[in-house]
Enzyme design. Structure first.
Site, PDB file in Angstrom:
ATOM      1  N   TRP A  92       0.987  -0.997  -0.115  1.00 33.27           N
ATOM      2  CA  TRP A  92      -0.186  -0.021  -0.067  1.00 33.27           C
ATOM      3  C   TRP A  92       0.838   1.272   0.070  1.00 33.27           C
ATOM      4  O   TRP A  92       1.959   1.315   0.933  1.00 33.27           O
ATOM      5  CB  TRP A  92      -0.770  -0.091   1.128  1.00 33.27           C
ATOM      6  CG  TRP A  92      -2.192  -0.397   0.846  1.00 33.27           C
ATOM      7  CD1 TRP A  92      -2.760  -1.732   0.704  1.00 33.27           C
ATOM      8  CD2 TRP A  92      -3.410   0.296   0.866  1.00 33.27           C
ATOM      9  NE1 TRP A  92      -4.004  -1.842   0.455  1.00 33.27           N
ATOM     10  CE2 TRP A  92      -4.538  -0.603   0.427  1.00 33.27           C
ATOM     11  CE3 TRP A  92      -3.839   1.493   0.804  1.00 33.27           C
ATOM     12  CZ2 TRP A  92      -5.844  -0.093   0.259  1.00 33.27           C
ATOM     13  CZ3 TRP A  92      -5.060   2.134   0.425  1.00 33.27           C
ATOM     14  CH2 TRP A  92      -6.115   1.285   0.474  1.00 33.27           C
TER      15      TRP A  92
ATOM     16  N   SER B  64       0.045  -2.563   5.491  1.00 35.81           N
ATOM     17  CA  SER B  64       0.635  -2.618   6.834  1.00 35.81           C
ATOM     18  C   SER B  64       0.096  -3.256   7.667  1.00 35.81           C
ATOM     19  O   SER B  64       0.893  -3.890   8.684  1.00 35.81           O
ATOM     20  CB  SER B  64       0.701  -1.040   7.321  1.00 35.81           C
ATOM     21  OG  SER B  64       1.356  -0.154   6.432  1.00 35.81           O
TER      22      SER B  64
ATOM     23  N   GLU C  65      -0.683  -6.388   7.215  1.00 32.87           N
ATOM     24  CA  GLU C  65       0.095  -7.561   7.198  1.00 32.87           C
ATOM     25  C   GLU C  65       1.405  -7.541   7.578  1.00 32.87           C
ATOM     26  O   GLU C  65       2.200  -8.524   7.592  1.00 32.87           O
ATOM     27  CB  GLU C  65       0.077  -8.189   5.740  1.00 32.87           C
ATOM     28  CG  GLU C  65      -1.540  -8.802   5.154  1.00 32.87           C
ATOM     29  CD  GLU C  65      -2.507  -7.580   5.217  1.00 32.87           C
ATOM     30  OE1 GLU C  65      -2.310  -6.685   4.659  1.00 32.87           O
ATOM     31  OE2 GLU C  65      -3.667  -7.728   5.788  1.00 32.87           O
TER      32      GLU C  65
ATOM     33  N   VAL D 272       0.881   4.419   6.258  1.00 37.26           N
ATOM     34  CA  VAL D 272      -0.686   4.673   6.582  1.00 37.26           C
ATOM     35  C   VAL D 272      -1.030   5.942   6.385  1.00 37.26           C
ATOM     36  O   VAL D 272      -0.408   6.673   6.927  1.00 37.26           O
ATOM     37  CB  VAL D 272      -1.199   3.781   7.794  1.00 37.26           C
ATOM     38  CG1 VAL D 272      -2.668   3.728   7.631  1.00 37.26           C
ATOM     39  CG2 VAL D 272      -0.283   2.569   8.085  1.00 37.26           C
ATOM     40  N   ILE D 273      -1.980   6.320   5.509  1.00 36.23           N
ATOM     41  CA  ILE D 273      -2.353   7.766   5.330  1.00 36.23           C
ATOM     42  C   ILE D 273      -3.555   7.861   5.647  1.00 36.23           C
ATOM     43  O   ILE D 273      -4.470   7.059   5.257  1.00 36.23           O
ATOM     44  CB  ILE D 273      -2.046   8.135   3.905  1.00 36.23           C
ATOM     45  CG1 ILE D 273      -0.649   8.061   3.625  1.00 36.23           C
ATOM     46  CG2 ILE D 273      -2.468   9.585   3.668  1.00 36.23           C
ATOM     47  CD1 ILE D 273       0.074   8.332   2.075  1.00 36.23           C
TER      48      ILE D 273
ATOM     49  N   GLU E  11     -11.026   9.096   4.817  1.00 32.61           N
ATOM     50  CA  GLU E  11     -12.267   9.641   5.508  1.00 32.61           C
ATOM     51  C   GLU E  11     -12.762   8.695   6.615  1.00 32.61           C
ATOM     52  O   GLU E  11     -13.783   9.136   7.211  1.00 32.61           O
ATOM     53  CB  GLU E  11     -13.232   9.677   4.150  1.00 32.61           C
ATOM     54  CG  GLU E  11     -12.985  10.643   3.273  1.00 32.61           C
ATOM     55  CD  GLU E  11     -13.837  10.792   1.990  1.00 32.61           C
ATOM     56  OE1 GLU E  11     -14.784   9.833   1.986  1.00 32.61           O
ATOM     57  OE2 GLU E  11     -13.675  11.785   1.435  1.00 32.61           O
TER      58      GLU E  11
ATOM     59  N   HIS F 145     -10.517   3.688   9.347  1.00 32.08           N
ATOM     60  CA  HIS F 145      -9.777   2.558   8.902  1.00 32.08           C
ATOM     61  C   HIS F 145      -8.274   2.777   9.537  1.00 32.08           C
ATOM     62  O   HIS F 145      -7.443   1.876   9.949  1.00 32.08           O
ATOM     63  CB  HIS F 145      -9.797   2.374   7.573  1.00 32.08           C
ATOM     64  CG  HIS F 145      -9.484   0.891   7.308  1.00 32.08           C
ATOM     65  ND1 HIS F 145     -10.440   0.094   6.994  1.00 32.08           N
ATOM     66  CD2 HIS F 145      -8.186   0.341   6.817  1.00 32.08           C
ATOM     67  CE1 HIS F 145      -9.791  -1.331   6.582  1.00 32.08           C
ATOM     68  NE2 HIS F 145      -8.351  -0.892   6.576  1.00 32.08           N
TER      69      HIS F 145
HETATM   70  C1  DLZ Z   1      -7.490  -1.086   3.707  1.00 28.09           C
HETATM   71  C2  DLZ Z   1      -6.104   0.123   3.753  1.00 28.09           C
HETATM   72  C3  DLZ Z   1      -6.598   1.279   3.757  1.00 28.09           C
HETATM   73  C4  DLZ Z   1      -7.580   2.105   3.738  1.00 28.09           C
HETATM   74  N1  DLZ Z   1      -5.113   2.250   3.911  1.00 28.09           N
HETATM   75  C5  DLZ Z   1      -4.060   1.605   3.754  1.00 28.09           C
HETATM   76  C6  DLZ Z   1      -3.006   2.455   4.055  1.00 28.09           C
HETATM   77  O1  DLZ Z   1      -3.095   3.810   4.145  1.00 28.09           O
HETATM   78  N2  DLZ Z   1      -1.637   1.906   4.230  1.00 28.09           N
HETATM   79  C7  DLZ Z   1      -1.562   0.486   4.241  1.00 28.09           C
HETATM   80  O2  DLZ Z   1      -0.248  -0.034   4.618  1.00 28.09           O
HETATM   81  N3  DLZ Z   1      -2.624  -0.313   3.993  1.00 28.09           N
HETATM   82  C8  DLZ Z   1      -3.873   0.227   4.192  1.00 28.09           C
HETATM   83  N4  DLZ Z   1      -5.093  -0.561   3.999  1.00 28.09           N
HETATM   84  C9  DLZ Z   1      -4.692  -1.940   3.610  1.00 28.09           C
HETATM   85  C10 DLZ Z   1      -4.594  -2.622   5.178  1.00 28.09           C
HETATM   86  O3  DLZ Z   1      -3.212  -2.637   5.795  1.00 28.09           O
HETATM   87  C11 DLZ Z   1      -4.671  -4.164   4.852  1.00 28.09           C
HETATM   88  O4  DLZ Z   1      -3.807  -4.615   3.864  1.00 28.09           O
HETATM   89  C12 DLZ Z   1      -6.168  -4.681   4.440  1.00 28.09           C
HETATM   90  O5  DLZ Z   1      -7.097  -4.313   5.368  1.00 28.09           O
HETATM   91  C13 DLZ Z   1      -6.088  -6.352   4.245  1.00 28.09           C
HETATM   92  O6  DLZ Z   1      -5.868  -6.740   5.458  1.00 28.09           O
END
Ligand code: DLZ
Length: 161
Positions: A31, A65, A67, A89-90, A93, A96
């Site tokens: 991600w 993240s 995982e 992770v950003i 809205e 999550h």
């Molecule tokens: C679903 C999700 C969202 C909305 N945002 C991020 C993010 O900003 N950064 C990130 O590393 N992962 C995000 N994920 C995915 C979750 O970490 C995860 O991969 C899923 O919920 C599947 O378990």
């Protein structure tokens, strides 16, 4: 933790023991891959600078993240001296963001408390994409560099403690 205008990623190589004999695992979330690949590059280049052999840097990719905890746990079982968990992770809205940030920070903390191999937290938790850019090779440095320094230092602490 105010970091306005501060590049936090400088290090003094003379003060850090060589990484020549170390094997380091790096787990990278896909991600926001533009950010996590820049963090990975910062970590990789710094490990090389500190003497780690390229063949002793093991990289695994995981979807997001969330995982990273499982990936880091399995990486701990690969005869590595330390693990670096890289994610970005950003804020969106919904809530999550909070759930992912809490899960990954608590999960990595648990791995450090309960198991032998240190896991370094290289997960950016930003309100905006610009903040993530600023911390992955931008004006505030590169958290991957700091994570690599931490990994080498913690690997030595582990073997000397
Ligand atoms: C679903 C999700 C969202 C909305 N945002 C991020 C993010 O900003 N950064 C990130 O590393 N992962 C995000 N994920 C995915 C979750 O970490 C995860 O991969 C899923 O919920 C599947 O378990």
């Amino acid at each position: 933790m105010a970091t306005d205008g501060i590049n936090l990623s400088g290090y003094d190589k003379k003060t850090i023991a060589s990484g020549a004999k170390l094997r380091i695992g790096i787990v990278v979330a896909e991600w926001n891959s533009d950010i996590t690949s820049a963090l990975y590059k910062g970590a990789f280049d710094t490990l090389i600078d500190l003497g780690v052999q390229p063949t002793n840097i093991i990289k695994w990719d995981v979807p997001g993240s969330f995982e990273l905890v499982y990936g880091a746990k399995k990486m701990q079982e690969q005869m590595v001296n330390a693990v670096i968990a890289i994610g970005s992770v950003i804020q969106g809205e919904t809530k999550h963001f909070d759930f992912v940030c809490n899960a990954v920070s608590q999960g990595i903390k648990d791995l450090n408390v309960n198991r032998e191999t240190p896991v370094i937290f290289c997960v950016l938790t930003d309100d905006t994409k610009q903040q993530a850019i600023d911390r992955s090779g931008g004006k505030h440095g590169n958290k991957g560099v700091e994570a690599a320094v931490a990994a080498v230092r913690m690997a030595h602490l582990r073997s000397n403690a």
